[in-house]
Scaffold this active site. Sequence first.
Site, PDB file in Angstrom:
ATOM      1  CD  GLU A   1      -7.527  12.283   4.846  1.00  0.00           C
ATOM      2  OE1 GLU A   1      -7.234  13.094   3.951  1.00  0.00           O
ATOM      3  OE2 GLU A   1      -7.650  11.049   4.638  1.00  0.00           O
TER       4      GLU A   1
ATOM      5  CB  THR B   1      -7.425  -4.923   2.411  1.00  0.00           C
ATOM      6  OG1 THR B   1      -6.507  -4.613   3.459  1.00  0.00           O
ATOM      7  CG2 THR B   1      -7.260  -3.933   1.271  1.00  0.00           C
TER       8      THR B   1
ATOM      9  NE  ARG C   1      -7.956   6.429  10.078  1.00  0.00           N
ATOM     10  CZ  ARG C   1      -7.248   6.294   8.966  1.00  0.00           C
ATOM     11  NH1 ARG C   1      -5.983   5.895   9.021  1.00  0.00           N
ATOM     12  NH2 ARG C   1      -7.798   6.529   7.795  1.00  0.00           N
TER      13      ARG C   1
ATOM     14  CG  ASP D   1      -5.638   0.828   3.921  1.00  0.00           C
ATOM     15  OD1 ASP D   1      -5.577  -0.253   4.546  1.00  0.00           O
ATOM     16  OD2 ASP D   1      -4.837   1.770   4.088  1.00  0.00           O
TER      17      ASP D   1
ATOM     18  CB  THR E   1      -6.216   7.802   1.650  1.00  0.00           C
ATOM     19  OG1 THR E   1      -6.158   6.639   2.466  1.00  0.00           O
ATOM     20  CG2 THR E   1      -7.581   8.440   1.765  1.00  0.00           C
TER      21      THR E   1
ATOM     22  CD  GLU F   1      -6.339   5.063   5.035  1.00  0.00           C
ATOM     23  OE1 GLU F   1      -5.642   4.387   4.255  1.00  0.00           O
ATOM     24  OE2 GLU F   1      -5.869   5.783   5.935  1.00  0.00           O
TER      25      GLU F   1
ATOM     26  CG  HIS G   1      -4.387  10.331   3.020  1.00  0.00           C
ATOM     27  ND1 HIS G   1      -5.301  10.194   4.041  1.00  0.00           N
ATOM     28  CD2 HIS G   1      -3.437   9.381   3.238  1.00  0.00           C
ATOM     29  CE1 HIS G   1      -4.925   9.183   4.838  1.00  0.00           C
ATOM     30  NE2 HIS G   1      -3.800   8.681   4.370  1.00  0.00           N
TER      31      HIS G   1
ATOM     32  CD  GLN H   1      -3.076   4.344  10.982  1.00  0.00           C
ATOM     33  OE1 GLN H   1      -4.302   4.377  10.819  1.00  0.00           O
ATOM     34  NE2 GLN H   1      -2.233   4.829  10.096  1.00  0.00           N
TER      35      GLN H   1
ATOM     36  CE  LYS I   1      -3.352   2.240   7.545  1.00  0.00           C
ATOM     37  NZ  LYS I   1      -4.263   2.822   6.553  1.00  0.00           N
TER      38      LYS I   1
ATOM     39  CD  GLU J   1      -5.371   2.916  -0.007  1.00  0.00           C
ATOM     40  OE1 GLU J   1      -4.705   2.189  -0.778  1.00  0.00           O
ATOM     41  OE2 GLU J   1      -5.094   3.096   1.186  1.00  0.00           O
TER      42      GLU J   1
ATOM     43  CG  ASP K   1      -2.127   0.865   1.027  1.00  0.00           C
ATOM     44  OD1 ASP K   1      -2.431   1.222  -0.136  1.00  0.00           O
ATOM     45  OD2 ASP K   1      -2.775   1.206   2.029  1.00  0.00           O
TER      46      ASP K   1
END
Lengths: 433, 433
Positions: B382, B265, B245, B241, B368, B207, B140, B248, B261, B209, B133
């Site tokens: 975001e 996916t 958070r 993705d 992203t 996310e 982003h 993470q 993550k 992508e 990834d």
Amino acid sequence: MTACDETHDPRRRSWVATANRDGADFPIQNLPFGVFSPAGRAPRFGIAIGDSILDVGAAHAAGLLIGAAAEGAEAAQGGALNALFALPASVRTELRRQVVALLDAAAPPRPELLHDGAACRLHLPTEVRNYTDFFAGIHHARAAGALLAPDNPLPSNYKWVPIAYHGRASSVRASGSEVRRPQGQRAPRSGGDGRPGFGPSQLLDLELEMGFYIGPGNDLGDPIPVAEAGERIVGFCLLNDWSARDIQRWEMVPLGPFLSKSFSTTVSPWVVTSDALRPFRVPAMVRPEGDPAPLDHLLDGADQEAGGLDVELTVWLSTARMRAEGQGPTVIITSNAQYLYWTPAQMVAHHSSGGCNLLPGDLLGTGTISGPTRAQLSSLLELTMGGREPVTLPNGEQRGFLADGDEVTFTARCRRDGFVPIGFGACTGTIVP
Amino acid sequence: MTACDETHDPRRRSWVATANRDGADFPIQNLPFGVFSPAGRAPRFGIAIGDSILDVGAAHAAGLLIGAAAEGAEAAQGGALNALFALPASVRTELRRQVVALLDAAAPPRPELLHDGAACRLHLPTEVRNYTDFFAGIHHARAAGALLAPDNPLPSNYKWVPIAYHGRASSVRASGSEVRRPQGQRAPRSGGDGRPGFGPSQLLDLELEMGFYIGPGNDLGDPIPVAEAGERIVGFCLLNDWSARDIQRWEMVPLGPFLSKSFSTTVSPWVVTSDALRPFRVPAMVRPEGDPAPLDHLLDGADQEAGGLDVELTVWLSTARMRAEGQGPTVIITSNAQYLYWTPAQMVAHHSSGGCNLLPGDLLGTGTISGPTRAQLSSLLELTMGGREPVTLPNGEQRGFLADGDEVTFTARCRRDGFVPIGFGACTGTIVP
């Protein structure tokens, strides 16, 4: 987990004479699993014994394996052991037990089932679908952390999280493969034009690790409890997590190491089974006063008591000049798997704790296993203080990082009073330009 | 790279009526590759046309494919397209060309070769051996960077290095799979007892992508030059993705995202081929004044001119309450693949620049793809400023992060004057506890 049985009996000898020699890596008490090719023939399942390799398929074809052992041999057909590893641990235990009986000095010798190991090519034991590398050597985390990020030598999560990253599966290779020095970007020189450099890595390093293979995996969303995690591990190998430090330093913030480690990872080809290692299990590292206990999902009494591994690890270096001058390799690092802050079972439990599915044959690395003393710092980054204090070799050559032509070999040995010592074979790679 | 041919002719219609409807994702100008199962039958190679799926193996068995196209159909037997992707791009181009002729309105209709898409199960198109990834969406990187690391919103290497990390291959799933909310560790609460929490993620995110698949790969140690990298890409999909958070934030220093993550996916199952996308290629993002030019090994004139992608991206959300009340999904984000700072060819060139080998069927994610405006921020992290400014849905519900029962769907569309628009199908996942 540590219960020993008659397969560990130190009095046992094999009709394969080289297995009975002092110092043999593969006595009858070991019997590691692997994949080998006799000259010019297809890869197949083998078990190492002394200097020879037992062709397990041939033993099965001769009617020498029965029940679960026969089932295991059948699953191992083809050039990878993933399907064998997917079976319950009891299958592999029974297979090893029957092979002990077959190779015992009291059994009729069957040399027609053996191949000369030196004449065979050794392969990766599994098709590695996923490779994960941990960071469980706390002395490494502290020493390397201080060099890469002086403000934060030990990350604040270190004593809680068995930190890991996904490695690159496609570039894992069996011992003996050449390691091409990677090209890559490195940070702009201070006082330069602000542009990063690009070219062959100037800070090529080794990392001394152990690897281990997953047996039956787990479904997505279905974590493996720490109490069951140990039995999901088929066995162990040695692993060199080759690292390009200049590339790593520039690329790794914020998403971690990528190209600095994905150009090659070398493993010793024999899987020393969890069964063979039973005599050499030790308690998990005693956490220093003041360190927190692991969270509940990483804490299991039996794992704390015997989830550690007592494996003596040695790094040998042979330079092109040493070989030209007829000198053998020299030891530059020694360490021990006891210096891991997290047990392999804790690594498996953590890895799956969020639901990530582990597949049979997946490879996990422990992270660099440095010890507390200078001679136990298990990468050149640490050992030479980032290259500032090079190692001097017996012939006067110096090494801050690896030079082209350098051949790096890891070996390992388990010893315990009352048991026959076992080894892992070699994990070797040679740097080419 | 962008040369269009008769397969892009906007006047062309198909004898499959649903392919000719305005707004169809899969008109005859598209013809994406995938793997599907008709009810109760084995997975096989299919090409989407309108609401139907062409059974390519059946077309081949009927003698309708010749030469390279037949070779491609034969390589695609079984439940994964890796062997088809390993063949030269010209094979897939020819296969698509012959399927255009077969499905053209002027050709004899062959409904017996079609399956109703709605009645089929769609699978991953390849056995994903490696998943990487990237982090190529600069808006982003800046927006998320400011939230995760306020001191360092855009890493200093960002404009030089197409930053990426190895993702988890085993947990990639085709659209429609449930996504189980992961458990994991989160940072100790400030003012608490200093122990990290452990439990279901409270900050579950999407996310937006794009993903793309590698065709013929490269040998270890043998980088793919950027000028050749575009033709190594078989085609594109949408990729979610999913990210936890809280997990993470606690785990990612220093080695990057791992369990945050790797629990899932999701990709859209159809591979929209590089051939179908030719009309929709655009120049690489124009770098803002003052940004450096890419280093030589990432710079190719043709790639700068037409290595970008004009793909309109949309994120839809449907909550359990919306579905219970009979409301359809609502759009929460729109963006465009033009906001990628690095082209897919640059990502491939970078990935292999140190010698890492890419395998046929490997999956790469772009990262992203946020745009410069608020409505284009392509993760909830975001969009809601880390949850502080929740999104209000049409029925009054609010979302900082994802709730159980939320169904997230990505769709995408390419439009250009003089060409028939094409789509990607859906990339959908539903959060379960």
